[in-house]
Design an enzyme around this catalytic site. Structure first.
Site, mmCIF file in Angstrom:
data_model
loop_
_atom_site.group_PDB
_atom_site.id
_atom_site.type_symbol
_atom_site.label_atom_id
_atom_site.label_comp_id
_atom_site.label_asym_id
_atom_site.label_seq_id
_atom_site.Cartn_x
_atom_site.Cartn_y
_atom_site.Cartn_z
ATOM 1 N N LYS A 98 0.850 -1.195 0.000
ATOM 2 C CA LYS A 98 0.000 0.000 0.000
ATOM 3 C C LYS A 98 0.884 1.244 0.000
ATOM 4 O O LYS A 98 1.942 1.258 0.652
ATOM 5 C CB LYS A 98 -0.893 -0.035 1.253
ATOM 6 C CG LYS A 98 -1.926 1.077 1.328
ATOM 7 C CD LYS A 98 -2.846 0.865 2.532
ATOM 8 C CE LYS A 98 -3.918 1.938 2.653
ATOM 9 N NZ LYS A 98 -4.831 1.698 3.793
ATOM 10 N N SER A 155 -9.652 1.664 2.678
ATOM 11 C CA SER A 155 -8.768 2.406 1.817
ATOM 12 C C SER A 155 -7.717 1.566 1.102
ATOM 13 O O SER A 155 -7.136 2.030 0.128
ATOM 14 C CB SER A 155 -8.080 3.492 2.639
ATOM 15 O OG SER A 155 -7.278 2.916 3.649
ATOM 16 N N SER A 166 -9.885 -0.678 6.929
ATOM 17 C CA SER A 166 -9.305 -0.551 5.585
ATOM 18 C C SER A 166 -8.572 -1.765 5.035
ATOM 19 O O SER A 166 -8.162 -1.744 3.886
ATOM 20 C CB SER A 166 -8.371 0.650 5.531
ATOM 21 O OG SER A 166 -9.129 1.813 5.354
#
Ligand code: GLN
Length: 474
Positions: free
Chosen positions: A75, A150, A174
């Site tokens: 990420k 996210s 997330s």
């Protein structure tokens, strides 16, 4: 597609090579990245060089780690030295961190190959990747729908078979929410189990890094590699990484599991049906499953949307046009700060900074932030009472399956509600896993969530495995 442990075994035994595995991943990324917008940056040369090092080590007969030659997606809020790291924000465009996150160092030590940085909601604020400054990621299961967020890019990388493993971060859901929406496994570890050193902070008391994988066994493997004390994170738990892989097949016989009404009510009928069926599977596997209620969980969302923005407003103060990335000039320093932040942050990030600053301001601090902290304490105590009666809790991960683009962007509250079932775990600092189980609307994936007290990862993974087996997956 082979699992991470199968790939590592093939690489170690010479049936494959790290370089071959990297080319397979690069090919898969090339094939669909333009369509899905999963990776913001693909580190082709770095991945090839890392693979070469693994293959050289094997040729020399050196010991290589449990992830030898396994491609991993990161990420874009995880720092990797010299690799562009943006948090999907214009304000960090062009910034290259001078150091790597502890999790990245541990991956490299284990022989894994970081392939690049995945798209996300800006600064991890969102549930759909639609707040990314670089365009949303598309869900590989249905490109007209969001992948969740996210960590939507990391979930999509795994779901699209670009990499077998990915890392995300979970502040309010997330990891688990995008895992559910993309039909993969996601684990939110106990707060402090995984070092946050080198994770760009959103809400420091809630943030945890964790795995997104296709299988439960791969999640156990990846979590074992990244977990364990790190002196560079003062909130890191003192002990070494727990043994997880060896417990994946432990089953749930004799476990008491509470089916939590507050983690099901309000979910779509097909999601509820999946949870009901998961309960039957757990019962058939020997668990004692009992109905359960924790009314305090309903307060989670409100407390979260005071605590997380409050911490974010403080953490994001460092993006001032001086130290990192973007600078927009002004007549004096204050004007430069303002112009930089106006241009650099997107609307959702600005909303959070304003909410948080307000909640912390003189005269409102006690009424908002202080009150939210009291609710958080009540939540911790409610979970503690629950875990005196049961070993684990079960419910839905999200109220719905993956939703169409734009369907929740006009109303922030409707977006925030995507995380209503995942947020309580973060507030309590505990652990949870989302496992794909059943299908909902349009054949889309549903995630069932299992929750446990701090340090219950081995039990959670074993329970997740029971559901995975019942679905006939690996
Ligand atoms: N969707 C939640 C938020 O927008 C949670 C995000 C997260 O876990 N990073 O804050």
């Amino acid at each position: 597609m082979r699992s991470a442990s199968e790939i590592a075994r093939d690489v170690r035994e010479g049936a494959s090579s790290a370089q071959r595995e990297v080319e397979i991943a690069l090919g898969a990324i090339r094939e669909r990245n333009d369509e899905l917008n999963v990776f913001l940056y693909v580190d082709e040369s770095g991945a090839r060089a890392a693979a070469q090092r693994v293959d050289d080590a094997i040729a020399r007969g050196d010991e290589v780690g449990p992830l030898a030659g396994v491609p991993v997606a990161l990420k874009d809020n995880l720092c990797q030295r010299g690799i562009p790291t943006t948090c999907a924000s214009r304000i960090l465009e062009g910034w290259r961190p001078p150091y790597s996150a502890t999790v990245v160092d541990r991956l490299l030590d284990a022989g894994a190959i970081p392939m690049g940085k995945t798209n996300m909601d800006e600064f991890a604020m969102g549930s759909s990747t639609e707040t990314s400054a670089f365009g949303p990621t598309r869900n590989p299961l249905d490109p007209t729908r969001v992948p969740g967020g996210s960590s939507g890019g990391s979930a999509a990388a795994v779901a699209a078979n670009m990499t077998p493993l990915a890392l995300g971060s979970d502040t309010g859901g997330s990891i688990r929410q995008p895992a559910a929406l993309c039909g993969i496994v996601g684990v939110k570890p106990t707060y402090g189990l995984v070092s946050r050193y080198g994770l760009i902070a959103f809400a420091s008391s809630l943030d945890q890094i964790g795995p997104l994988t296709r299988t439960v066994a791969d999640a156990a493997l990846l979590l074992e590699v990244i977990a364990g004390h790190d002196p560079r994170d003062s909130t890191s738990l003192p002990e070494p990484a727990p043994a997880l892989r060896g417990h994946v097949e432990d089953g749930v016989a004799g476990r008491r599991i509470g089916v939590v009404r507050e983690l099901i009510d309000g979910a779509d009928a097909d999601v509820v049906a999946s949870v009901d069926r998961a309960v039957e599977v757990l019962r058939a596997a020997g668990a004692e499953v009992v109905p359960f209620s924790i009314p305090e969980l309903r307060l989670g969302l409100s407390a979260y949307y005071l605590i997380a923005p409050a911490e974010a407003s403080s953490n994001l103060a460092r993006f001032d046009g001086v130290r990192y990335g973007l600078r927009v000039d002004g007549d004096d320093v204050a004007a430069m700060n303002e112009a930089t932040r106006t241009a650099g942050f997107g609307a959702e990030v600005k909303r959070r900074i304003m909410l948080g600053t307000y909640a912390l301001s003189a005269g409102y601090y006690d009424a908002y932030y202080g009150q939210a902290l009291k609710v958080r304490t009540q939540m911790i105590e409610a979970f503690r009472r629950a875990y005196r009666e049961v070993d684990l809790l079960v419910g839905a991960t999200t109220p719905t399956v993956a939703f169409p683009f734009g369907s929740k962007t006009a109303n922030p509250m409707s977006m925030y509600l995507s995380d209503v079932f995942t947020i309580p775990t973060n507030l309590a600092g505990e652990a949870a896993i989302s496992v794909p189980f059943g299908v909902g609307e349009n054949g889309l994936a549903v995630g069932v969530q299992l929750l446990g007290p701090g340090r219950s990862e081995a039990t959670l993974l074993a329970a997740g495995r029971v559901l995975e087996l019942a679905e006939g997956r690996s």
